[in-house]
Design a protein around this motif. Sequence first.
Motif, PDB file in Angstrom:
ATOM      1  N   LEU A  90       0.826  -1.208   0.000  1.00 45.86           N
ATOM      2  CA  LEU A  90       0.000   0.000   0.000  1.00 45.86           C
ATOM      3  C   LEU A  90       0.860   1.256   0.000  1.00 45.86           C
ATOM      4  O   LEU A  90       0.537   2.240  -0.675  1.00 45.86           O
ATOM      5  N   TYR A  91       1.935   1.227   0.764  1.00 46.56           N
ATOM      6  CA  TYR A  91       2.861   2.354   0.771  1.00 46.56           C
ATOM      7  C   TYR A  91       3.433   2.574  -0.635  1.00 46.56           C
ATOM      8  O   TYR A  91       3.462   3.696  -1.130  1.00 46.56           O
ATOM      9  N   ASP A  92       3.863   1.493  -1.248  1.00 44.55           N
ATOM     10  CA  ASP A  92       4.447   1.569  -2.588  1.00 44.55           C
ATOM     11  C   ASP A  92       3.427   2.062  -3.606  1.00 44.55           C
ATOM     12  O   ASP A  92       3.741   2.850  -4.493  1.00 44.55           O
ATOM     13  N   TRP A  93       2.193   1.622  -3.477  1.00 47.09           N
ATOM     14  CA  TRP A  93       1.144   1.963  -4.429  1.00 47.09           C
ATOM     15  C   TRP A  93       0.647   3.396  -4.243  1.00 47.09           C
ATOM     16  O   TRP A  93       0.425   4.119  -5.210  1.00 47.09           O
ATOM     17  N   SER A  94       0.484   3.831  -2.968  1.00 51.82           N
ATOM     18  CA  SER A  94      -0.148   5.129  -2.734  1.00 51.82           C
ATOM     19  C   SER A  94       0.832   6.299  -2.628  1.00 51.82           C
ATOM     20  O   SER A  94       0.532   7.392  -3.081  1.00 51.82           O
ATOM     21  N   LEU A  95       1.982   6.090  -2.044  1.00 51.10           N
ATOM     22  CA  LEU A  95       2.903   7.190  -1.809  1.00 51.10           C
ATOM     23  C   LEU A  95       4.058   7.248  -2.794  1.00 51.10           C
ATOM     24  O   LEU A  95       4.948   8.074  -2.656  1.00 51.10           O
ATOM     25  N   GLY A  96       4.046   6.378  -3.732  1.00 52.35           N
ATOM     26  CA  GLY A  96       5.133   6.359  -4.714  1.00 52.35           C
ATOM     27  C   GLY A  96       6.051   5.178  -4.484  1.00 52.35           C
ATOM     28  O   GLY A  96       5.876   4.415  -3.541  1.00 52.35           O
ATOM     29  N   PRO A  97       7.003   5.033  -5.354  1.00 52.47           N
ATOM     30  CA  PRO A  97       7.890   3.873  -5.268  1.00 52.47           C
ATOM     31  C   PRO A  97       8.616   3.797  -3.919  1.00 52.47           C
ATOM     32  O   PRO A  97       9.121   4.797  -3.418  1.00 52.47           O
ATOM     33  N   ALA A  98       8.604   2.615  -3.351  1.00 54.74           N
ATOM     34  CA  ALA A  98       9.311   2.398  -2.091  1.00 54.74           C
ATOM     35  C   ALA A  98      10.813   2.330  -2.363  1.00 54.74           C
ATOM     36  O   ALA A  98      11.241   2.000  -3.471  1.00 54.74           O
ATOM     37  N   SER A  99      11.578   2.643  -1.343  1.00 51.48           N
ATOM     38  CA  SER A  99      13.032   2.591  -1.501  1.00 51.48           C
ATOM     39  C   SER A  99      13.480   1.145  -1.687  1.00 51.48           C
ATOM     40  O   SER A  99      12.740   0.201  -1.402  1.00 51.48           O
ATOM     41  N   MET A 100      14.693   0.992  -2.134  1.00 46.98           N
ATOM     42  CA  MET A 100      15.231  -0.347  -2.348  1.00 46.98           C
ATOM     43  C   MET A 100      15.300  -1.129  -1.031  1.00 46.98           C
ATOM     44  O   MET A 100      15.090  -2.336  -1.029  1.00 46.98           O
ATOM     45  N   GLN A 101      15.551  -0.440   0.074  1.00 43.20           N
ATOM     46  CA  GLN A 101      15.607  -1.113   1.372  1.00 43.20           C
ATOM     47  C   GLN A 101      14.248  -1.701   1.741  1.00 43.20           C
ATOM     48  O   GLN A 101      14.171  -2.827   2.229  1.00 43.20           O
ATOM     49  N   ILE A 102      13.185  -0.937   1.510  1.00 44.13           N
ATOM     50  CA  ILE A 102      11.844  -1.428   1.827  1.00 44.13           C
ATOM     51  C   ILE A 102      11.480  -2.587   0.905  1.00 44.13           C
ATOM     52  O   ILE A 102      10.885  -3.573   1.334  1.00 44.13           O
ATOM     53  N   ARG A 103      11.836  -2.489  -0.363  1.00 41.21           N
ATOM     54  CA  ARG A 103      11.570  -3.598  -1.289  1.00 41.21           C
ATOM     55  C   ARG A 103      12.341  -4.846  -0.888  1.00 41.21           C
ATOM     56  O   ARG A 103      11.837  -5.964  -1.002  1.00 41.21           O
ATOM     57  N   ASN A 104      13.558  -4.686  -0.397  1.00 39.16           N
ATOM     58  CA  ASN A 104      14.336  -5.834   0.070  1.00 39.16           C
ATOM     59  C   ASN A 104      13.704  -6.473   1.294  1.00 39.16           C
ATOM     60  O   ASN A 104      13.727  -7.699   1.445  1.00 39.16           O
ATOM     61  N   ILE A 105      13.122  -5.656   2.165  1.00 40.15           N
ATOM     62  CA  ILE A 105      12.408  -6.195   3.325  1.00 40.15           C
ATOM     63  C   ILE A 105      11.224  -7.036   2.855  1.00 40.15           C
ATOM     64  O   ILE A 105      10.979  -8.136   3.355  1.00 40.15           O
ATOM     65  N   ALA A 106      10.473  -6.517   1.880  1.00 43.79           N
ATOM     66  CA  ALA A 106       9.324  -7.263   1.353  1.00 43.79           C
ATOM     67  C   ALA A 106       9.765  -8.577   0.717  1.00 43.79           C
ATOM     68  O   ALA A 106       9.132  -9.620   0.924  1.00 43.79           O
ATOM     69  N   LYS A 107      10.864  -8.558  -0.027  1.00 37.19           N
ATOM     70  CA  LYS A 107      11.358  -9.792  -0.648  1.00 37.19           C
ATOM     71  C   LYS A 107      11.805 -10.794   0.407  1.00 37.19           C
ATOM     72  O   LYS A 107      11.560 -12.000   0.281  1.00 37.19           O
ATOM     73  N   THR A 108      12.455 -10.301   1.457  1.00 34.91           N
ATOM     74  CA  THR A 108      12.896 -11.177   2.538  1.00 34.91           C
ATOM     75  C   THR A 108      11.705 -11.801   3.257  1.00 34.91           C
ATOM     76  O   THR A 108      11.717 -13.002   3.575  1.00 34.91           O
ATOM     77  N   LEU A 109      10.658 -11.008   3.517  1.00 33.52           N
ATOM     78  CA  LEU A 109       9.454 -11.549   4.156  1.00 33.52           C
ATOM     79  C   LEU A 109       8.799 -12.609   3.272  1.00 33.52           C
ATOM     80  O   LEU A 109       8.344 -13.650   3.763  1.00 33.52           O
ATOM     81  N   HIS A 110       8.761 -12.353   1.976  1.00 31.77           N
ATOM     82  CA  HIS A 110       8.187 -13.334   1.052  1.00 31.77           C
ATOM     83  C   HIS A 110       8.993 -14.628   1.071  1.00 31.77           C
ATOM     84  O   HIS A 110       8.439 -15.721   1.137  1.00 31.77           O
ATOM     85  N   GLU A 111      10.303 -14.509   1.018  1.00 31.89           N
ATOM     86  CA  GLU A 111      11.152 -15.705   1.046  1.00 31.89           C
ATOM     87  C   GLU A 111      10.985 -16.470   2.351  1.00 31.89           C
ATOM     88  O   GLU A 111      11.008 -17.703   2.369  1.00 31.89           O
ATOM     89  N   PHE A 112      10.813 -15.742   3.460  1.00 30.41           N
ATOM     90  CA  PHE A 112      10.588 -16.396   4.748  1.00 30.41           C
ATOM     91  C   PHE A 112       9.294 -17.200   4.723  1.00 30.41           C
ATOM     92  O   PHE A 112       9.243 -18.326   5.235  1.00 30.41           O
TER      93      PHE A 112
END
Length: 92
Positions: free
Chosen positions: A46-68
């Motif tokens: 939602l942050y990425d969609w509504s407030l603009g592109p998320a930083s690379m750090q936030i995207r890496n957190i999302a990828k890590t959560l998905h992999e977990f």
Amino acid sequence: MSRLASIVLVYATGYFTYKKNGIKWMTDLWKVVYLVTIILLVFIGLYDWSLGPASMQIRNIAKTLHEFLISPILYLGIVIINHILVKSGSLS
């Protein structure tokens, strides 16, 4: 879409496996961990969609959560905890 499908498939596999074993706390723990992690992923999305592109750090957190969520680490951790509790006599 494939990330969502992989999360749903792994969740269903773990849920039905724990439900088949009949150990309620394992099923409850599985559901809580998945629910909390998916809520975090949705907030990041939602942050990425509504407030603009998320930083690379936030995207890496999302990828890590998905992999977990799709890795066997959570499943094995719960099984090991159950084995230790049964062996120590805390659970029957």
